[in-house]
Design a protein around this motif. Structure first.
Motif, short mmCIF file in Angstrom:
data_model
loop_
_atom_site.label_atom_id
_atom_site.label_comp_id
_atom_site.label_asym_id
_atom_site.label_seq_id
_atom_site.Cartn_x
_atom_site.Cartn_y
_atom_site.Cartn_z
N TRP A 1 0.86 -1.19 0.00
CA TRP A 1 0.00 0.00 0.00
C TRP A 1 0.90 1.23 0.00
O TRP A 1 1.76 1.38 -0.87
N VAL B 1 -7.73 -4.48 1.07
CA VAL B 1 -7.79 -3.09 1.56
C VAL B 1 -8.68 -2.24 0.66
O VAL B 1 -9.51 -1.47 1.14
N GLU B 2 -8.52 -2.39 -0.64
CA GLU B 2 -9.33 -1.63 -1.60
C GLU B 2 -10.82 -1.89 -1.41
O GLU B 2 -11.63 -0.94 -1.42
N LEU C 1 -12.20 -0.13 1.61
CA LEU C 1 -12.36 1.31 1.35
C LEU C 1 -13.56 1.59 0.45
O LEU C 1 -14.26 2.60 0.63
N GLU C 2 -13.81 0.70 -0.51
CA GLU C 2 -14.95 0.88 -1.41
C GLU C 2 -16.28 0.70 -0.69
O GLU C 2 -17.23 1.47 -0.89
N PRO D 1 -17.00 3.76 2.58
CA PRO D 1 -16.39 5.02 2.14
C PRO D 1 -16.22 6.04 3.27
O PRO D 1 -15.38 6.94 3.16
N HIS D 2 -17.02 5.91 4.32
CA HIS D 2 -16.90 6.85 5.44
C HIS D 2 -16.04 6.28 6.57
O HIS D 2 -15.89 6.89 7.62
N GLY D 3 -15.48 5.10 6.32
CA GLY D 3 -14.57 4.51 7.28
C GLY D 3 -15.28 3.69 8.34
O GLY D 3 -16.51 3.64 8.41
N LEU E 1 -5.23 0.34 6.61
CA LEU E 1 -6.55 0.91 6.89
C LEU E 1 -6.46 2.00 7.96
O LEU E 1 -7.18 3.00 7.88
N GLU F 1 -5.46 5.10 6.17
CA GLU F 1 -6.54 5.65 5.34
C GLU F 1 -7.67 6.22 6.19
O GLU F 1 -8.36 7.15 5.77
N TRP F 2 -7.87 5.64 7.38
CA TRP F 2 -8.95 6.08 8.28
C TRP F 2 -8.35 6.54 9.60
O TRP F 2 -8.41 5.83 10.61
#
Length: 280
Positions: free
Chosen positions: A79, A100-101, A104-105, A108-110, A128, A131-132
């Protein structure tokens, strides 16, 4: 010897055993010289000292014996992370980035709180968490060495919202539940699979690779336990083998999960299956 001549010699030695012989040689020499691989295009005629040549030769011999590059170098990119690696854990792979993708998809708001079961290097949990940044992320592993490795990788990558602990799947998580997301890349290879004697996996820990019931035992166990650790509408997500998509979907559906779906990796193979805790 020059950089160019050393690399040319290494390509020839590695080409019979690796599909990425050129990249392997470049990564090993770059590590020895403490430069990026782009340096080689600028300075191909640069002489390499005997000390560096000897170290490069030692690395080459290890690679010729089949040892994975990630173990020789002690690190692997995953990543947006640079992860320390160890033979006590699996090597993070590009296929796992698909897991991971998908998270996230679909979220979307975690997630407010999530757990990565069988965290190993901490790759999924840390990706993650990065990203969050508002999420509380927990990674667990049965092996204490893996927990310590994941903690070092959190520090290495400046990730403050992830913690790690030793746990046999859910055993140490009762006080932390419920979770919005349970995510895992568990052992999923059949113990009789012929690929276990080929390539990089020969050097990886069997306990992190194989599971009984044609590779489905751990996925089944997690699926059976997950409901009591999930929030309402919480997600359960797995990485699994290329031929296990239907079987994992069936396991999730039999346990009452909804929105069950399988996602493919870059090679077009089934790789990630998810389910959502249904509301009643």
């Amino acid at each position: 010897m020059t950089i160019e001549s050393l690399l040319k010699q290494a390509y020839g030695r590695l080409s019979a055993l690796s599909d990425t012989a050129q990249l392997d040689a470049q990564l090993l020499l770059a590590h020895v010289l403490d430069v990026s691989t782009t340096y080689f295009f600028t300075w191909p005629d640069k002489d390499v000292s005997e000390v560096h040549q000897a170290r490069f030769e030692a690395f080459l011999k290890r690679r010729e014996n089949g040892e994975p590059i990630a173990y020789i170098l002690g690190e692997q990119d995953f990543w947006s992370l640079s992860l320390e690696t160890s033979p006590t854990t699996l090597i993070p792979r590009a296929d796992t980035e698909r897991l991971v993708e998908v998270a996230l998809e679909l979220m979307p708001h975690g997630a407010r709180k999530l757990v990565d079961l069988g965290t190993g290097t901490g790759a999924i949990a840390l990706a993650l968490a990065k990203e969050w940044p508002a999420a509380m992320v927990i990674g667990v592993d049965y092996q204490s060495e893996a927990v310590a490795l994941a903690e070092r990788n959190a520090v290495r990558n400046g990730v403050a919202n992830a913690s790690f602990c030793q746990s046999n799947w859910f055993s140490a998580l009762k006080d932390d539940a419920p979770f919005d997301l349970i995510i895992s890349n568990p052992p999923y290879i059949d113990p009789e699979d012929e690929h276990l004697s080929q390539g990089d996996v020969r050097f990886e820990p069997l306990t992190a690779l194989i599971a009984e019931e044609q590779g489905l035992a751990d996925i089944r166990h997690i699926t059976e336990q997950a409901k009591q650790y999930l929030t309402e509408q919480g997600w359960l997500m797995f990485e699994h083998g290329y031929d296990q998509g239907q079987a994992v979907r069936t396991l999730l559906q039999e346990r009452g999960f909804g929105d069950v779906a399988t996602y493919q990796d870059l090679g077009g193979n089934d790789r990630v299956t998810v389910g959502r805790l249904a509301s009643y």
